[in-house]
Design an enzyme around this catalytic site. Structure first.
Site, mmCIF file in Angstrom:
data_model
loop_
_atom_site.group_PDB
_atom_site.id
_atom_site.type_symbol
_atom_site.label_atom_id
_atom_site.label_comp_id
_atom_site.label_asym_id
_atom_site.label_seq_id
_atom_site.Cartn_x
_atom_site.Cartn_y
_atom_site.Cartn_z
ATOM 1 N N LYS A 211 0.820 -1.248 -0.204
ATOM 2 C CA LYS A 211 0.033 -0.048 -0.015
ATOM 3 C C LYS A 211 0.745 1.197 0.091
ATOM 4 O O LYS A 211 1.898 1.229 0.694
ATOM 5 C CB LYS A 211 -0.919 0.106 1.215
ATOM 6 C CG LYS A 211 -1.892 1.076 1.335
ATOM 7 C CD LYS A 211 -2.869 0.927 2.772
ATOM 8 C CE LYS A 211 -4.200 1.758 2.552
ATOM 9 N NZ LYS A 211 -4.906 1.604 3.634
ATOM 10 N N SER A 283 -9.493 1.370 2.840
ATOM 11 C CA SER A 283 -8.702 2.264 2.002
ATOM 12 C C SER A 283 -7.561 1.694 1.317
ATOM 13 O O SER A 283 -6.651 2.009 0.614
ATOM 14 C CB SER A 283 -8.053 3.336 2.728
ATOM 15 O OG SER A 283 -7.276 2.852 3.819
ATOM 16 N N SER A 307 -10.162 -0.834 6.979
ATOM 17 C CA SER A 307 -9.410 -0.510 5.716
ATOM 18 C C SER A 307 -8.669 -1.755 5.367
ATOM 19 O O SER A 307 -8.188 -1.720 4.077
ATOM 20 C CB SER A 307 -8.293 0.567 5.950
ATOM 21 O OG SER A 307 -9.009 1.933 5.717
#
Length: 610
Positions: A211, A283, A307
């Protein structure tokens, strides 16, 4: 003595006659004389000074005047803070505190409690796939076995994934930075080391994505925001270091929703490979999308409040949200020091166990971290475990586990504590992004005490960018540019200190109440998203796993005021459930979920992206 000169003459005579003790006053005699005479001449305090019999009386009589004569003291400016500096307060999920946890572990297991248990890679059995797609969708632990047995090179599987990322990214929009040159160099190095007889660890040669919240030396780390798309750190995040040490090959920085919210970033929306008409959720948007699409062997995501869980469910993959404090956050963007967590997002539960076995443990650069035992058990006896089942748990999953030996234990509502107001999360957001918010307010001429209110509306699930503030027409410039960071980063600025502390006091009550609730459980199954909010506060772990294949029922409500997109229809995909564990039972809930995947094939399905 009617004239000032007479006052001064008498003051001078009296000062000269005093038996002055420099050691007791800390002021030398000449300075004392000067101070007293200046003070006497400067104000009516001179009248008080005349007749003083001791040094102390002169100093007392003239102190106020002397202070007024001094130049103002220049206060040093506050030390500037960025996003990462941690506060002195430290959240501890164990109800009795981390010290009590450590004492319990030593009492029960001795020093062995802190010894890392290597994840054993099972040998490859059967025919080796020959097609690039078949190899791409292999679980990470099977790729590891093929590389270790020299039936597949790291360079070949790395090239396969790089090609897929490059070809499919226009459809998925999951890649922020593709690291082709460095990935191939790392893969070649892993092949050379293996040829020389060296195996770094269980992930030797296995390619992954991370990420785009984590520092990677010399490579941009954008946090999903255009303002930071050129941000480059000169160090690697701790998890990048650990994965490299275990032999993993970093392929790409994968998309995060803007500042770790939803699936929209400065490059647009990241998409669900099963249903391209909906976002991948966030996310950890890119890790979820890329893993489901067979573009990486595994990925690393983060969670503050949903997330990891949400994009894993949306994209139909397996994932672990670890117990708070088990994995270092060093080098990652901060949203909440007391809630942020790092975890693996994979195609199988065993992959999650494999990656976690490398990641977990104390890091001196992250004071939240602890080392506790982790032993993944492929053959765990479900009948020996205390597994709670909520009335809203997915019936298919409960039936699968019951058939495998689980003896379900009915559970009721989980504990709550009134008045927590999110536990102070907005205040942590505001602190973490204070420097950024102040910079943007100055840039746009915004008064942080009089910002426009945002519309209180819900997005149609995954279809549109974040809402504009109330009163702003579609297409008009957004006064909250570059993102809807009000109220997320701005609302917490008005939280009063005692309110934040009281919220944390109630949070400890919640932690203790959950400790009581879980004391007779190893884990439980509830509705998929039901416990994400409270467990963000308590720090409990959970595992996400597919349990059936069907048309998804994604929620999200109706259209918003500035959204004319009709509700989409969806194609079948893996449907996921969540198993929540007791604190530090990460290995146990992974072992439970693994039993389901050994008996089903939902995790092996592939989206059609040709």
């Amino acid at each position: 003595m009617d004239s000032p000169l007479e006052y001064l003459e008498q003051a001078e005579a009296e000062l000269a006659a005093l038996d002055y003790d420099e050691a007791s006053t800390g002021v030398d005699r000449r300075q004392f004389m000067f101070r007293s005479l200046v003070a006497a001449a400067a104000s009516a305090f001179g009248a008080r000074a005349v007749g003083a019999q001791t040094t102390a009386e002169y100093l007392d009589a003239t102190a106020g005047v002397w202070q007024r004569l001094q130049p103002p003291v220049q206060q040093a400016p506050p030390v500037p803070l960025g996003n990462g500096e941690a506060p002195a307060l430290q959240f501890m999920p164990y109800p009795a505190g981390t010290g009590a946890l450590m004492e319990r572990l030593v009492r029960e297991r001795g020093a062995a409690a802190f010894a890392r248990t290597p994840h054993a890679i099972e040998r490859w059995n059967g025919v080796v796939p020959t097609s690039a797609e078949d190899l791409a969708f292999l679980p990470a632990h099977r790729i590891a076995a093929l590389i270790r047995e020299r039936k597949l090179t790291s360079r070949r599987i790395t090239d396969i994934y790089l090609e897929r990322l490059e070809r499919l990214n226009p459809t998925l929009n999951c890649v922020v930075t593709l690291m082709k040159e460095s990935a191939r160099a790392e893969a070649d190095a892993m092949d050379a080391e293996l040829k020389a007889g060296r195996i770094r660890g269980p992930l030797h040669g296995v390619p992954y994505g991370i990420k785009d919240l984590f520092a990677t030396k010399g490579v941009p780390t954008s946090w999903g925001a255009a303002d930071f798309k050129d941000q480059v750190f000169d160090y690697d995040a701790e998890i990048v270091v650990r994965l490299r040490s275990a032999g993993a090959v970093l392929l790409a920085k994968l998309s995060t929703g803007l500042f770790a919210q939803n699936d929209w970033w400065y490059g647009g929306r990241t998409n669900n490979p099963w249903n391209l008409n909906i976002g991948s959720s966030g996310s950890s948007a890119g890790p979820g999308s890329a893993t489901a699409a067979g573009c990486v062997a595994f990925a690393i995501g983060t969670e503050t409040q949903g997330s990891i869980v949400s994009p894993a469910i949306r994209n139909g993959i397996s994932a672990l949200r670890p117990t708070y404090g088990r994995v270092s956050r060093h080098g990652g963007m901060v949203l909440s020091w007391s809630q942020d967590r790092v975890g693996p997002m994979c195609r199988t539960v065993e992959d999650c166990a494999l990656v976690f076995s490398v990641l977990h443990g104390v890091d001196e650069k992250d004071a939240s971290t602890v080392t506790t035992p982790f032993r993944f058990d492929r053959a765990v006896r479900l009948a020996s475990l205390r597994i709670g089942v909520d009335a809203n748990a997915p019936k298919e999953l409960v039936a699968q586990l019951t058939a495998l030996g689980m003896q379900p234990k009915p559970i009721g509502a989980r504990p709550t504590v009134a008045g927590m107001a999110g536990g102070g999360l907005n205040a942590e957001y505001a602190a973490a992004f204070d420097s950024y918010v102040q910079r943007k307010a100055k840039e746009y001429g915004l008064d942080l005490n009089a910002l426009p209110e945002r519309a209180n509306t819900q997005a149609s699930f995954g279809n549109t960018p974040p809402a504009l503030p109330a009163g702003v027409a579609q297409g008009a410039p957004n006064p909250m540019a570059p993102a809807d960071w009000n109220p997320r980063f701005v609302g917490g600025r008005s939280t009063r200190a005692f309110e934040f502390i009281n919220n944390q006091r109630r949070r400890l009550m919640l932690v203790q109440a959950w400790g009581t609730f879980m004391k007779d459980l190893d884990g439980f199954i509830g509705a998929p998203n039901a416990d994400v909010g409270p467990n963000a506060q308590t720090g409990h772990p959970c595992v996400v796993l597919p349990y059936t294949f069907d048309v998804p029922q994604f929620g999200g409500g109706g259209a918003r005021a500035n959204d004319s997109t009709p509700a989409p229809t969806y194609k079948p995909q893996p449907i996921c459930a969540v198993i929540t564990g007791s604190l530090y039972n990460d290995d146990l809930i992974l072992s439970i979920a693994h039993q389901v995947q050994q008996a089903t094939d939902f995790h092996t399905r592939r989206p059609s992206l040709s």
